[in-house]
Design a protein around this motif. Structure first.
Motif, PDB file in Angstrom:
ATOM      1  N   LYS A 176      -5.534   5.891 -23.428  1.00 41.74           N
ATOM      2  CA  LYS A 176      -4.545   5.394 -24.024  1.00 41.74           C
ATOM      3  C   LYS A 176      -3.694   4.078 -24.897  1.00 41.74           C
ATOM      4  CE  LYS A 176      -0.576   7.183 -27.467  1.00 41.74           C
ATOM      5  NZ  LYS A 176      -1.048   6.707 -28.152  1.00 41.74           N
ATOM      6  N   HIS A 177      -3.588   3.694 -23.172  1.00 40.86           N
ATOM      7  CA  HIS A 177      -2.728   2.566 -22.615  1.00 40.86           C
ATOM      8  C   HIS A 177      -3.378   1.009 -22.383  1.00 40.86           C
ATOM      9  CE1 HIS A 177       0.634   6.388 -23.376  1.00 40.86           C
ATOM     10  NE2 HIS A 177       0.636   4.724 -24.028  1.00 40.86           N
ATOM     11  N   GLN A 178      -4.469   1.927 -21.543  1.00 39.22           N
ATOM     12  CA  GLN A 178      -5.726   0.594 -21.226  1.00 39.22           C
ATOM     13  C   GLN A 178      -5.727  -0.976 -21.783  1.00 39.22           C
ATOM     14  OE1 GLN A 178      -9.253   2.239 -20.076  1.00 39.22           O
ATOM     15  NE2 GLN A 178      -9.715   2.390 -21.948  1.00 39.22           N
ATOM     16  N   ASN A 179      -5.789  -0.515 -22.941  1.00 37.26           N
ATOM     17  CA  ASN A 179      -6.673  -1.619 -23.756  1.00 37.26           C
ATOM     18  C   ASN A 179      -4.956  -2.243 -23.843  1.00 37.26           C
ATOM     19  OD1 ASN A 179      -8.726  -1.591 -23.648  1.00 37.26           O
ATOM     20  ND2 ASN A 179      -8.425   0.493 -25.357  1.00 37.26           N
ATOM     21  N   ARG A 201       1.023  -4.122 -15.376  1.00 34.44           N
ATOM     22  CA  ARG A 201       0.232  -3.225 -15.609  1.00 34.44           C
ATOM     23  C   ARG A 201      -0.951  -2.286 -14.871  1.00 34.44           C
ATOM     24  NH1 ARG A 201      -3.573  -4.935 -18.181  1.00 34.44           N
ATOM     25  NH2 ARG A 201      -4.220  -3.915 -19.794  1.00 34.44           N
ATOM     26  N   CYS A 202      -1.050  -2.759 -13.795  1.00 34.88           N
ATOM     27  CA  CYS A 202      -1.870  -2.050 -12.809  1.00 34.88           C
ATOM     28  C   CYS A 202      -1.071  -0.896 -11.994  1.00 34.88           C
ATOM     29  CB  CYS A 202      -2.744  -3.089 -11.888  1.00 34.88           C
ATOM     30  SG  CYS A 202      -3.896  -4.248 -12.193  1.00 34.88           S
ATOM     31  N   TYR A 203       0.411  -1.511 -11.544  1.00 38.84           N
ATOM     32  CA  TYR A 203       1.178  -0.301 -10.998  1.00 38.84           C
ATOM     33  C   TYR A 203       1.353   0.911 -12.187  1.00 38.84           C
ATOM     34  CZ  TYR A 203       1.878  -2.711  -6.712  1.00 38.84           C
ATOM     35  OH  TYR A 203       2.039  -3.106  -6.009  1.00 38.84           O
ATOM     36  N   ILE A 204       1.240   0.670 -13.510  1.00 37.65           N
ATOM     37  CA  ILE A 204       1.672   1.329 -14.439  1.00 37.65           C
ATOM     38  C   ILE A 204       0.373   2.392 -14.962  1.00 37.65           C
ATOM     39  CG2 ILE A 204       2.567   1.461 -16.833  1.00 37.65           C
ATOM     40  CD1 ILE A 204       4.071  -0.682 -17.102  1.00 37.65           C
ATOM     41  N   LEU A 205      -0.722   1.387 -14.987  1.00 43.80           N
ATOM     42  CA  LEU A 205      -1.971   2.275 -15.080  1.00 43.80           C
ATOM     43  C   LEU A 205      -2.378   3.643 -13.708  1.00 43.80           C
ATOM     44  CD1 LEU A 205      -3.788  -0.366 -17.227  1.00 43.80           C
ATOM     45  CD2 LEU A 205      -2.444   1.848 -17.869  1.00 43.80           C
ATOM     46  N   ARG A 206      -1.773   2.847 -12.699  1.00 43.09           N
ATOM     47  CA  ARG A 206      -2.198   3.681 -12.156  1.00 43.09           C
ATOM     48  C   ARG A 206      -1.373   4.799 -11.612  1.00 43.09           C
ATOM     49  NH1 ARG A 206      -3.260   1.102  -5.796  1.00 43.09           N
ATOM     50  NH2 ARG A 206      -4.459   3.340  -4.941  1.00 43.09           N
ATOM     51  N   LEU A 261       1.107  -0.711  -0.450  1.00 48.74           N
ATOM     52  CA  LEU A 261       0.225   0.054   0.063  1.00 48.74           C
ATOM     53  C   LEU A 261       0.530   1.357  -0.134  1.00 48.74           C
ATOM     54  CD1 LEU A 261      -2.711   1.319  -0.266  1.00 48.74           C
ATOM     55  CD2 LEU A 261      -3.106   0.650   2.332  1.00 48.74           C
ATOM     56  N   SER A 262       2.194   1.208   0.725  1.00 51.76           N
ATOM     57  CA  SER A 262       2.739   2.229   0.971  1.00 51.76           C
ATOM     58  C   SER A 262       3.743   2.653  -0.504  1.00 51.76           C
ATOM     59  CB  SER A 262       3.864   2.100   2.207  1.00 51.76           C
ATOM     60  OG  SER A 262       4.766   1.077   1.816  1.00 51.76           O
ATOM     61  N   LEU A 263       3.591   1.681  -1.400  1.00 54.87           N
ATOM     62  CA  LEU A 263       4.654   2.177  -2.443  1.00 54.87           C
ATOM     63  C   LEU A 263       3.355   2.402  -3.579  1.00 54.87           C
ATOM     64  CD1 LEU A 263       6.250  -1.644  -2.350  1.00 54.87           C
ATOM     65  CD2 LEU A 263       7.788   0.726  -2.479  1.00 54.87           C
ATOM     66  N   SER A 264       2.618   1.796  -3.204  1.00 57.80           N
ATOM     67  CA  SER A 264       1.150   2.044  -4.013  1.00 57.80           C
ATOM     68  C   SER A 264       1.338   3.406  -4.386  1.00 57.80           C
ATOM     69  CB  SER A 264       0.007   1.444  -4.174  1.00 57.80           C
ATOM     70  OG  SER A 264      -0.807   1.802  -4.797  1.00 57.80           O
ATOM     71  N   MET A 265       0.964   4.073  -2.644  1.00 59.52           N
ATOM     72  CA  MET A 265       0.930   5.618  -3.025  1.00 59.52           C
ATOM     73  C   MET A 265       1.956   6.427  -3.052  1.00 59.52           C
ATOM     74  SD  MET A 265      -1.866   5.843  -1.156  1.00 59.52           S
ATOM     75  CE  MET A 265      -1.589   7.512  -0.562  1.00 59.52           C
ATOM     76  N   LEU A 266       2.867   5.520  -3.132  1.00 64.37           N
ATOM     77  CA  LEU A 266       4.502   6.448  -3.416  1.00 64.37           C
ATOM     78  C   LEU A 266       4.189   7.052  -4.980  1.00 64.37           C
ATOM     79  CD1 LEU A 266       7.685   7.478  -4.042  1.00 64.37           C
ATOM     80  CD2 LEU A 266       8.408   4.552  -4.623  1.00 64.37           C
ATOM     81  N   LEU A 267       3.721   5.529  -6.184  1.00 55.06           N
ATOM     82  CA  LEU A 267       2.618   5.744  -7.168  1.00 55.06           C
ATOM     83  C   LEU A 267       1.903   7.402  -7.217  1.00 55.06           C
ATOM     84  CD1 LEU A 267       3.740   2.184  -9.074  1.00 55.06           C
ATOM     85  CD2 LEU A 267       4.839   4.320  -9.201  1.00 55.06           C
ATOM     86  N   THR A 268       1.702   6.665  -6.684  1.00 51.91           N
ATOM     87  CA  THR A 268       0.051   7.621  -6.832  1.00 51.91           C
ATOM     88  C   THR A 268       0.874   9.156  -6.765  1.00 51.91           C
ATOM     89  OG1 THR A 268      -1.653   5.869  -5.865  1.00 51.91           O
ATOM     90  CG2 THR A 268      -2.196   8.151  -5.438  1.00 51.91           C
TER      91      THR A 268
END
Length: 294
Positions: free
Chosen positions: A87-90, A73-78, A6-13
């Motif tokens: 543009k990239h979700q598909n 893919r989820c980390y990148i798109l988020r 969760l903390s790593l995900s927040m870093l990207l967010t």
């Protein structure tokens, strides 16, 4: 999702890609994918789709890659803006998304990569700076260049690091090359720290000697340089007088006691010699007798 994830995900967010921050965004993304053990999907191809003849290990490797790719893919798109998401979700795989983003912002990557390499080439250890701090800064620059796509082999990194060292480590570099050592940057840093401690000890001893040296002087008197020389019992040495062949002779001629003529020119001597009936020899006519010697 664990607290670490969760903390790593927040870093990207909190650091979403919006265009101009591509370099920082990519660095943060690589940190997250490495921590979550999904980064390998960006460098390794997907295993072949399992068939009825595939082994359990082959099926397991394929399933693992697919799960990691989906998470990547989820980390990148988020972590990208809404416009970039649409543009990239598909796109099917994470590597395809990354290639597309790199193409869009490649100019930023090239400039940043070149700047990182230039910074490494221009780095020099400053006088008085601990070698550990210098090496940590250098390792950080190599990591930045690697993230930006620079491919610098480990051996080349060590060679470049050695060239940033000051003259005090010249003997260390000679020893490293002569012994054909092979170290990583971390190992090199440890060895340089050991060499630095030895050099500081040696320089400290040199400073002590230098501080004592000027105040030291040899004692005067019996054992010193300033003792008086004993006088020569035979008196001062006299320089041998030169016999002067041409010109006027020096000293008195013993026959007549007068100065300034040769024996062969002495009238008194010539008269006495003539009375005795002898002839002057060549040696007699050329000899000069100094009254000091007689």
């Amino acid at each position: 999702m664990s607290s670490n994830s969760l903390s790593l995900s927040m870093l990207l967010t909190n650091n979403q890609l919006v265009g101009e921050n591509y370099i920082d965004w990519k660095r943060n993304l690589m940190i997250v994918l490495t921590a979550e053990k999904h980064k390998y999907v960006l460098t390794e191809q997907c295993p072949s789709v399992p068939t009825a003849e595939s082994t359990a290990a082959q099926r397991q490797a394929y399933d693992k890659w697919v799960r990691s790719d989906e998470m990547a893919r989820c980390y990148i798109l988020r972590s990208i803006s809404n416009v970039l998401q649409q543009k990239h979700q598909n796109m099917e795989t994470a590597i395809k998304i990354m290639e597309s983003l790199q193409e869009m912002f490649e100019h930023q990557g090239c400039q940043a990569r070149q700047a990182a390499i230039r910074s490494i080439m221009n780095m020099r250890m400053k006088l008085g700076m601990p070698v550990r701090d210098h090496m940590l800064a250098l390792i950080g620059q190599f990591n930045v260049a690697e993230v930006l796509g620079a491919e610098i082999k480990s051996k080349t990194q060590v060679d470049m690091a050695l060239e940033t060292l000051p003259e005090m480590f010249s003997q260390f570099k000679v020893s490293y090359n002569m012994n054909k050592l092979n170290m990583s940057l971390t190992e090199l840093m440890k060895e340089l720290q050991n060499a630095e401690s030895v050099l500081k000890t040696q320089s400290g001893d040199a400073l002590v000697v230098a501080s004592v040296g000027p105040s030291y002087s040899k004692p005067k008197g019996k054992f010193g340089n300033n003792r008086r020389k004993k006088p020569n019992k035979n008196g001062p040495q006299q320089k041998a007088k030169k016999v002067k062949i041409d010109g006027k002779p020096k000293g008195k001629y013993f026959h007549c006691g007068e100065k300034g003529h040769w024996k062969r020119n002495c009238q008194g001597y010539l008269a006495s010699k003539k009375q005795g009936g002898g002839e002057l020899s060549f040696i007699e006519s050329c000899l000069v007798v100094d009254s000091n010697d007689t």
